[in-house]
Design a protein around this motif. Structure first.
Motif, short mmCIF file in Angstrom:
data_model
loop_
_atom_site.label_atom_id
_atom_site.label_comp_id
_atom_site.label_asym_id
_atom_site.label_seq_id
_atom_site.Cartn_x
_atom_site.Cartn_y
_atom_site.Cartn_z
N ILE A 1 36.64 24.76 52.51
CA ILE A 1 36.47 26.19 52.74
C ILE A 1 35.68 26.84 51.60
O ILE A 1 34.83 27.69 51.82
N ARG A 2 35.94 26.39 50.37
CA ARG A 2 35.20 26.94 49.24
C ARG A 2 33.71 26.63 49.34
O ARG A 2 32.89 27.34 48.83
N GLY A 3 33.36 25.52 50.01
CA GLY A 3 31.95 25.18 50.25
C GLY A 3 31.31 24.45 49.10
O GLY A 3 31.75 24.42 47.98
N GLU B 1 45.04 23.24 30.99
CA GLU B 1 45.76 23.53 32.23
C GLU B 1 45.63 25.00 32.61
O GLU B 1 45.64 25.89 31.76
N VAL B 2 45.42 25.21 33.92
CA VAL B 2 45.29 26.56 34.44
C VAL B 2 46.50 26.84 35.32
O VAL B 2 46.74 26.14 36.28
N ARG B 3 47.22 27.89 34.94
CA ARG B 3 48.38 28.26 35.77
C ARG B 3 47.94 29.29 36.78
O ARG B 3 48.03 30.49 36.55
N ALA B 4 47.44 28.81 37.92
CA ALA B 4 46.95 29.72 38.95
C ALA B 4 48.12 30.53 39.50
O ALA B 4 47.97 31.71 39.82
N LEU B 5 49.28 29.90 39.62
CA LEU B 5 50.52 30.63 39.92
C LEU B 5 51.53 30.24 38.86
O LEU B 5 51.76 29.05 38.63
N GLY C 1 44.97 42.68 42.76
CA GLY C 1 44.91 42.19 41.40
C GLY C 1 43.49 41.79 41.07
O GLY C 1 42.64 41.67 41.95
N ALA C 2 43.24 41.58 39.80
CA ALA C 2 41.89 41.25 39.35
C ALA C 2 41.48 39.88 39.90
O ALA C 2 42.30 39.10 40.35
N SER C 3 40.19 39.64 39.81
CA SER C 3 39.67 38.34 40.24
C SER C 3 40.25 37.25 39.34
O SER C 3 40.32 37.41 38.12
N GLY C 4 40.72 36.18 39.94
CA GLY C 4 41.29 35.08 39.17
C GLY C 4 42.77 35.25 38.88
O GLY C 4 43.36 34.44 38.18
N SER C 5 43.38 36.27 39.45
CA SER C 5 44.79 36.53 39.14
C SER C 5 45.74 35.66 39.97
O SER C 5 46.94 35.66 39.71
N GLY C 6 45.22 34.96 40.97
CA GLY C 6 46.07 34.04 41.72
C GLY C 6 46.39 34.49 43.13
O GLY C 6 47.22 33.89 43.81
N LYS C 7 45.67 35.53 43.62
CA LYS C 7 45.95 36.06 44.96
C LYS C 7 45.69 35.01 46.04
O LYS C 7 46.54 34.76 46.90
N SER C 8 44.51 34.40 45.96
CA SER C 8 44.16 33.40 46.99
C SER C 8 45.11 32.21 46.93
O SER C 8 45.53 31.69 47.96
N THR C 9 45.42 31.82 45.70
CA THR C 9 46.30 30.68 45.54
C THR C 9 47.65 30.94 46.23
O THR C 9 48.16 30.07 46.96
N LEU C 10 48.16 32.15 46.04
CA LEU C 10 49.43 32.50 46.69
C LEU C 10 49.28 32.44 48.21
O LEU C 10 50.12 31.86 48.92
N ILE D 1 49.63 24.64 39.23
CA ILE D 1 49.01 24.37 37.95
C ILE D 1 47.86 23.39 38.15
O ILE D 1 48.03 22.31 38.72
N TYR D 2 46.68 23.81 37.73
CA TYR D 2 45.51 22.92 37.80
C TYR D 2 45.26 22.32 36.44
O TYR D 2 45.49 22.95 35.42
N GLY D 3 44.77 21.10 36.40
CA GLY D 3 44.42 20.47 35.13
C GLY D 3 45.67 20.06 34.37
O GLY D 3 46.79 20.18 34.85
#
Ligand SMILES: Nc1ncnc2c1ncn2[C@@H]1O[C@H](COP(=O)(O)OP(=O)(O)O)[C@@H](O)[C@H]1O
Ligand SMILES: [Mg+2]
Lengths: 234, 400
Positions: free
Chosen positions: B398-400, A17-21, A38-47, A10-12
């Motif tokens: 990494i994000r830059g 607050e943004v629930r990235a996961l 998944g779509a952009s912003g769906s939390g793939k990178s965060t995972l 959770i960011y913020g």
């Protein structure tokens, strides 16, 4: 084997607050080739960052190869990444002053491998990714696809239990993307290498053994959990 | 642990060998300049001090100066005392002198320099003034109506060129009137003119001791005895020796006689030098710091990824410290070569100061101190920026 349970990132705070996961549980077995889509912003990178020990979850637990990685300190996490994880990024981020070979064996030098061992292992791996005869070239002398193959070789050099790749084909054209995907697929089939790869390209699907679809920080479908045919995401 | 250093060294060597040579060369040159700067000025100052000390010994005091006991104006029984002193081991020669105030007049121009009265033969063995006659001759033992004067005192026809009240450009062969403190006036012929580059010599006048004694009606006395010893540097010991041989007069070393003057000159040079050194060390820090900082910031993403694949931060920091050490090493080496070239040039065509040519004095302590301060500077300037850049968390890098 990887076991993540109730992972939140959770960011913020408060209203922003943004629930990235948002409560993700996954289990990844040895030898699987998993696509995270998944779509952009769906939390793939965060995972992937959590699985790759590049970030810590706000809450939840994660164990890799039986190690509760949440308990490791920074140095322990760095060592864990070095010994057990291989990471491939969207941009290859090779050290431009090092040759292909040197880039590949840098992580094994850190592990204390002798230069003879290094160059032997390196030779094998560069052969595997098809760049043996270019081992003395610098990144600047190679195409994007070739650089990404060097980066994959670098990820492989310490024989990690898992390779994490975050959109490794994002900067490549279709032909080069196909080459990279086929290489990764081969690593999975021939070496039994466990792979988790993030992608948002529909046509990549056919390469994956199992696909985790994400949406708004949650796992929408996971054919491992459902044990059924792949549903198309909305 | 040793593996870390090995990897750091490997990284550093590749980054140096295959990185931007222009920046590297420029940085090394700057460090070289700083190194030269740290050593050059102080070595010149030491050279000046050495020259000045030699000047003081050769033209003003010899090694030791014997003066009257307290409450006495003159040293009595000078002849016996001089004989005694000359026999003491380590003493080369001694020269008794009077100093007197006098008014010298030439064609209506009048000035009041110090008048030294000397035995020319003794004086020649203690001081080198006699070698600095630029016109005419030095005094001879039998001279009575002859005077030797400094060129500053002789002066110039054009008064504006004078540095002190002068006799308006008198020349050898002309005559001057000298009035002594007891009112006696005598006429002297100018026998020689001195230019020694030592102000106290060049602004005063010299007659024979015998002549002054006849004017004052005294004999076998002196206001001081200058002593030349075999070696310079052991004046304190020689003073003790003189005392154990029964010299009861006050004995000064040349250092004591010139102490205030020299100390204040050296003191102000030291301050100038300190400021110069600090400034150049700051330049060195800033240059290495900026070079490494820009380098690491430029590689932010790459550093983030190296950390992500398990290369510990300390390895990256160490690799930049190695690079800074390389810059230090080459810079110091290049600076050393540069310095030797400069010194060689200065030996071939020395800097001429009032008093003579100055040879820079390179002392080991100075060189070691310069090396040590540059080393410290390099370590700091390598460590801090790489620490700062590698401190960033992996994901934002990494994000830059
Ligand atoms: N450092 C951060 N601060 C705030 N929000 C973030 C941060 N990182 C990621 N996010 C948010 O988390 C969500 C998931 O991001 P990410 O995992 O990168 O998505 P994906 O990789 O699927 O495109 C997005 O809404 C993104 O804006
Ligand atoms: Mg992403």
């Amino acid at each position: 084997m990887i076991k993540g349970r109730d992972l939140f990132k959770i960011y913020g705070k408060g209203t922003v607050e943004v629930r990235a996961l948002d409560g993700v549980s996954v289990q990844i077995d040895r030898g699987e080739f998993i696509g995270v889509m998944g779509a952009s912003g769906s939390g793939k990178s965060t995972l992937l960052h959590l699985l790759g020990l590049l970030d810590r979850p706000t809450s939840g637990s994660l164990s890799i190869d039986g190690v509760d990685v949440g308990r490791l300190d920074e140095r322990g996490r760095t060592l864990f990444r070095l010994q057990r994880l291989g990471y491939v990024f969207q941009d290859y981020a090779l050290v431009p002053e090092l040759t292909a070979e040197e880039n590949v064996y840098l992580p094994s030098m850190v592990r204390g491998m002798t230069s003879r061992e290094c160059s032997r292992v390196c030779g094998e791996i560069l052969t595997l990714v098809g760049l043996r005869d270019r081992r003395h070239h610098f990144p600047g002398e190679m195409s994007g696809g070739e650089q990404q193959r060097v980066a994959i070789a670098r990820a492989l050099v310490n024989k990690p239990s898992i390779i994490l790749a975050d959109e490794p084909c994002a900067n490549l054209d279709t032909q080069n993307s196909r080459n990279i995907l086929e290489l990764i697929k081969r690593l999975n089939k021939e070496l039994g290498q466990t792979i988790v790869m993030v992608s948002h390209e529909g046509w990549h699907k056919k390469y994956f053994d199992r696909i985790i679809y994400m949406s708004d920080g949650k796992i929408l479908t996971d054919d491992h959990q459902e044990n059924g045919p792949l549903p198309e995401p909305a | 642990m040793l593996d870390e250093e090995k990897v750091a060294f490997f990284l550093a060597s590749r980054l140096i060998a295959r990185g931007n040579k222009g920046t590297l060369a420029l940085t090394i040159m700057i460090i070289a300049m700083v190194f030269v700067n740290l050593i050059f000025l102080p070595s010149i100052i030491s050279g000046v001090v050495v020259l000045f000390n030699q000047q003081t010994i050769d033209y003003s005091y010899g090694n030791l100066v014997i003066e009257p006991r307290s409450n006495q104006i003159y040293i009595e029984n000078v002849d016996q005392l001089q004989q005694k002193i000359t026999r003491i081991p380590g003493v080369v020669a001694s020269s008794p002198r009077y100093t007197a105030g006098a008014t010298i007049v030439h064609k209506g121009k009048s000035t009041t320099p110090l008048l030294y009265a000397i035995n020319p033969e003794d004086e020649k063995q203690v001081l080198k003034i006699y070698t600095k006659i630029i016109s005419g001759d030095y005094l001879s033992p039998g001279d009575t109506d002859q005077i030797v004067i400094g060129y500053q005192l002789a002066g110039n026809k054009d008064e504006k060129a004078d540095r002190i009240p002068s006799l308006g450009g008198v020349d050898v062969g002309q005559t001057v009137d000298v009035t002594f403190s007891n009112g006696v006036t005598r006429q002297y012929r100018i026998k020689g003119i001195i230019n020694s580059n030592s102000f106290s010599v060049d602004s005063n006048a010299y007659i024979t001791k015998k002549e002054l004694e006849s004017v004052l009606g005294i004999s076998n006395r002196a206001r001081q005895i200058l002593v030349r010893t075999q070696t310079t540097g052991n004046e304190e010991a020689m003073r003790t020796t003189l005392m154990t041989y029964g010299v009861q007069e006050k004995i000064w070393t040349w250092q004591e006689k010139s102490a205030d003057f020299l100390a204040s000159i050296v003191g102000s040079f030291d301050i100038i030098n300190l400021i110069g050194n600090i400034v150049s060390l700051i330049i060195a820090v800033v240059v290495i710091f900026i070079v490494i900082f820009i380098n690491t910031v430029y590689r932010r993403k790459q550093i983030g990824i190296l950390k992500a694949i398990g290369i510990d931060r300390s390895i990256i920091i160490k690799s930049y410290i190695f690079q800074a050490l390389f810059i230090f090493f080459c810079g110091t080496l290049a600076g050393g070569v540069l310095l030797l070239l400069v010194l060689q040039y200065l030996t071939a065509s020395p800097l001429v100061f009032p008093g003579g040519p100055v040879a820079p004095v390179l002392d080991t302590f100075l060189v070691l101190r310069a090396i040590a301060s540059l080393l410290a500077v390099s370590l700091i300037a390598g460590y801090v920026p790489s620490w700062l850049t590698t401190n960033e968390d992996i994901l934002s890098a990494i994000r830059g």
